[in-house]
Write a protein that holds these residues in place. Structure first.
Motif, PDB file in Angstrom:
ATOM      1  N   UNK A 184       0.833  -1.203   0.000  1.00 18.49           N
ATOM      2  CA  UNK A 184       0.000   0.000   0.000  1.00 18.49           C
ATOM      3  C   UNK A 184       0.867   1.252   0.000  1.00 18.49           C
ATOM      4  N   UNK A 185       1.909   1.241   0.823  1.00 19.83           N
ATOM      5  CA  UNK A 185       2.804   2.407   0.858  1.00 19.83           C
ATOM      6  C   UNK A 185       3.536   2.578  -0.475  1.00 19.83           C
ATOM      7  N   UNK A 186       3.884   1.450  -1.131  1.00 20.28           N
ATOM      8  CA  UNK A 186       4.597   1.541  -2.411  1.00 20.28           C
ATOM      9  C   UNK A 186       3.688   2.005  -3.538  1.00 20.28           C
ATOM     10  N   UNK A 187       2.381   1.804  -3.392  1.00 19.08           N
ATOM     11  CA  UNK A 187       1.441   2.356  -4.372  1.00 19.08           C
ATOM     12  C   UNK A 187       1.497   3.888  -4.328  1.00 19.08           C
ATOM     13  N   UNK A 188       1.714   4.429  -3.129  1.00 15.28           N
ATOM     14  CA  UNK A 188       1.759   5.891  -2.956  1.00 15.28           C
ATOM     15  C   UNK A 188       3.150   6.433  -3.263  1.00 15.28           C
ATOM     16  N   UNK A 189       4.163   5.788  -2.704  1.00 14.71           N
ATOM     17  CA  UNK A 189       5.555   6.248  -2.836  1.00 14.71           C
ATOM     18  C   UNK A 189       6.417   5.085  -3.338  1.00 14.71           C
ATOM     19  N   UNK A 190       6.911   5.176  -4.561  1.00 11.44           N
ATOM     20  CA  UNK A 190       7.726   4.087  -5.103  1.00 11.44           C
ATOM     21  C   UNK A 190       9.022   3.898  -4.313  1.00 11.44           C
TER      22      UNK A 190
END
Length: 290
Positions: A215-221
């Motif tokens: 989920x965090x990587x969807x927002x911040x690569x």
């Protein structure tokens, strides 16, 4: 998948981030408390936010969150020692409302917004830190965002969500928090605002199988995960603690329990565990008081 949270940092956007999955622990709370769907959603959102706030603390300080918006659900209370364990309850578990236009669970209606969100941090000092803010919507996420800004002066995005199926079981529960660091720029703020536009509900992402890291990587690569922590619904009640609580009702009341009922039953509000005290137990408590 087990319940856990992660915390991380996004150096390129000058923010720190937290994300969690709390599906299993909310299902345990639902079963213990007999929660109806909207009550499950409210309690799950509060527990997810509380656990992520606990992960912000460097020490295992006790944190207690209390919300009462004057709605039919009454008081919501959650407490953690920042160790991944949480216990929580709602005053009225048999609450269920949906919004007519979307069919979604109407947490704001159940909670109400004529009240406050209170955060108590017990850091082992003489006086605990207490922060209280008025509720903004009763939808929980917005209210925690407002708390961080008003009480701690930290601009924050708080997204928490719960998905419940037709038979009341919890399909998914969790959330994420994005907090700007002091050196954040207008460009960082604009980037986060753009990413949050039309962002999918966090409960839907978890239900799809996405992990807190995903989920965090969807927002911040380029998010860097710094730590993970397993999460549990766990109550620390015991018969000894209940006996200590009984002492506070006074000798006359305890004697009446012996004379009239020949004992008593005490129930933990956090987990609904019941404890039986017979006449001998109550007489021992009277001796302790003396």
């Amino acid at each position: 998948m087990k319940d856990y949270l992660v915390r991380g940092i996004v150096e390129s956007k000058n923010c720190r981030v937290f994300a969690c999955q709390t599906t299993n622990l909310l299902e345990e709370a639902r079963a213990k408390h007999g929660l109806w769907p909207t009550a499950s959603a409210a309690l799950g959102r509060v527990m997810s936010a509380t656990l992520m706030m606990g992960a912000m603390n460097k020490n295992n300080e006790k944190m207690t969150i209390t919300i009462n918006g004057g709605g039919p659900i009454g008081t919501i209370l959650a407490t953690t020692h920042s160790d991944g364990k949480i216990k929580a309850f709602v005053a009225n578990p048999e609450v269920h409302y949906t919004y007519n236009d979307t069919g979604k669970l109407a947490v704001g209606v159940a909670v109400g917004k004529e009240g406050s969100l209170q955060v108590i941090k017990d850091m082992g000092l003489k006086e605990p830190f207490v922060g209280t803010v008025p509720l903004q919507s009763g939808e929980i996420g917005d209210d925690f965002s407002y708390y961080f800004m008003a009480s701690e002066q930290i601009p924050s995005v708080v997204s928490v969500g719960v998905l419940v199926n037709d038979t009341n079981e919890i399909l998914s529960s969790g959330g994420f928090i994005i907090q700007l660091l002091p050196n954040a720029t207008d460009e960082d703020i604009q980037f986060i605002e753009e990413r949050m536009k039309d962002f999918p509900p966090v409960s839907a992402l978890i239900h799809e199988g996405k992990t807190p890291e995903d989920i965090l990587k969807v927002i911040f690569e380029d998010v860097e995960i710094l730590a993970t922590q397993d999460l549990f619904f766990e109550c620390d009640c015991s018969k000894d603690k209940m006996a200590t609580a009984l002492m506070t009702v006074g000798k006359d009341e305890i004697q009446a329990m012996i004379d009239e009922d020949h004992g008593c039953e005490m129930k933990c509000q956090f987990c609904n565990e019941k404890y039986q005290f017979n006449e001998d137990d109550l007489n021992e408590i009277l001796k302790e008081i003396d």
